[in-house]
Design an enzyme around this catalytic site. Structure first.
Site, PDB file in Angstrom:
ATOM      1  N   ASP A 148     -62.561  39.222   8.366  1.00  0.00           N
ATOM      2  CA  ASP A 148     -61.819  39.692   9.104  1.00  0.00           C
ATOM      3  C   ASP A 148     -60.588  38.240   9.199  1.00  0.00           C
ATOM      4  O   ASP A 148     -61.337  37.710   9.778  1.00  0.00           O
ATOM      5  CB  ASP A 148     -61.551  40.082  10.607  1.00  0.00           C
ATOM      6  CG  ASP A 148     -61.950  41.464   9.917  1.00  0.00           C
ATOM      7  OD1 ASP A 148     -61.880  42.907   9.507  1.00  0.00           O
ATOM      8  OD2 ASP A 148     -63.497  42.408  11.169  1.00  0.00           O
TER       9      ASP A 148
ATOM     10  N   ASP B 207     -60.854  53.526   9.979  1.00  0.00           N
ATOM     11  CA  ASP B 207     -61.514  53.680  10.723  1.00  0.00           C
ATOM     12  C   ASP B 207     -62.064  54.859  12.050  1.00  0.00           C
ATOM     13  O   ASP B 207     -61.315  55.615  12.459  1.00  0.00           O
ATOM     14  CB  ASP B 207     -60.821  52.363  12.016  1.00  0.00           C
ATOM     15  CG  ASP B 207     -59.941  51.801  11.557  1.00  0.00           C
ATOM     16  OD1 ASP B 207     -61.021  50.854  10.057  1.00  0.00           O
ATOM     17  OD2 ASP B 207     -59.481  50.680  11.746  1.00  0.00           O
TER      18      ASP B 207
END
Length: 258
Positions: free
Chosen positions: A130, A11
């Protein structure tokens, strides 16, 4: 049988690799390029880079580090972050990425999936999802803009329906980011993976919850996923990729051993 894949996830925020828990409270892990090199050397099958605030900030992933990564690793890598057009994707692929992944932009404009697949081929197009398990309704809900706590929101999509939709539109691979499990290292959500595996006819990648080598084994053996993505266990050197792959091979998992 195709070999199962081990995929470290990096990330990226403000040019550095970060990691949070359940998509919140991110801490700085380190610089992008050295981490990418380390994982490639340890035997990762591919890497995934998420510029986690690009979509919520209304910008495209910073392409300068994409080029630097391409120069130093010899394994495939996928890049995500604010890719909203064929032109955005073209630039990232030109800078050296092998795949592009879309998440929030696909929710805003599902036709983007088809346009990208038509231009570059389905094998190049990954859709990240997600997904949050809501205990009250006993259902899985798709979330958007998860890189920014203040802008994160539930969509109207149930995860199962969105998995079906993105396949119809041309997704060549799906990464299921299980938000409840993210960063807590208590195992992948096998129930959710099994439900989605039953309706997913493209490669399915599990993401969120890996804490032990056994967790990877369970995802491959019990949910038949094609790849397992993890971050904190690799960043913090809790699990070595080479040792993990040796363990999985000994357990009968078809995997490329370093």
């Amino acid at each position: 049988m195709l070999a199962k894949r081990i995929i470290p996830c990096l990330d990226v925020k403000d040019g550095q690799v970060v990691k949070g828990v359940q998509f919140r409270n991110h801490e700085i892990i380190g610089d992008i390029v050295p981490l990418a090199q380390r994982y490639a050397q340890e035997g990762a099958d591919e890497l995934v880079f998420y510029d986690i605030t690009a979509s919520s900030d209304g910008r495209v992933v910073d392409k300068s580090w994409v080029a630097r990564v391409a120069e130093v690793i010899d394994i495939p890598f996928c890049v995500a972050g604010g890719i909203k057009s064929v032109e955005d994707a073209s630039q990232i692929l030109t800078f050296g990425a092998d795949k592009i992944s879309i998440n929030s932009p696909a929710l805003a404009d599902p036709t983007l999936i088809t346009r990208l697949a038509d231009r570059y081929g389905v094998q190049c197009i990954v859709v990240g999802i997600d997904t949050w398990y809501d205990t009250e309704s006993d259902s899985y809900q798709v979330y958007q803009f998860t890189g920014d706590e203040k802008r994160t929101k539930a969509t109207t999509w149930q995860t199962e329906d969105w998995v079906k939709e993105v396949q119809l539109r041309g997704a060549g691979e799906i990464v299921l980011n299980m938000m409840n499990q993210d960063g807590v290292r208590n195992g992948y959500d096998l129930r959710q993976l099994q439900q989605m595996r039953a309706i997913c006819h493209v490669p399915l990648i599990a993401s969120g919850g890996a804490g032990t080598p056994e967790h990877f084994l369970e995802a491959f053996r019990d949910a038949d996923v094609d790849g397992a993505l993890a971050a904190s266990v690799f960043h913090k050197q809790i699990i070595n990729i080479g040792e993990l792959k040796k363990y999985l091979s000994e357990q009968g998992v078809e995997i490329r051993v370093c």
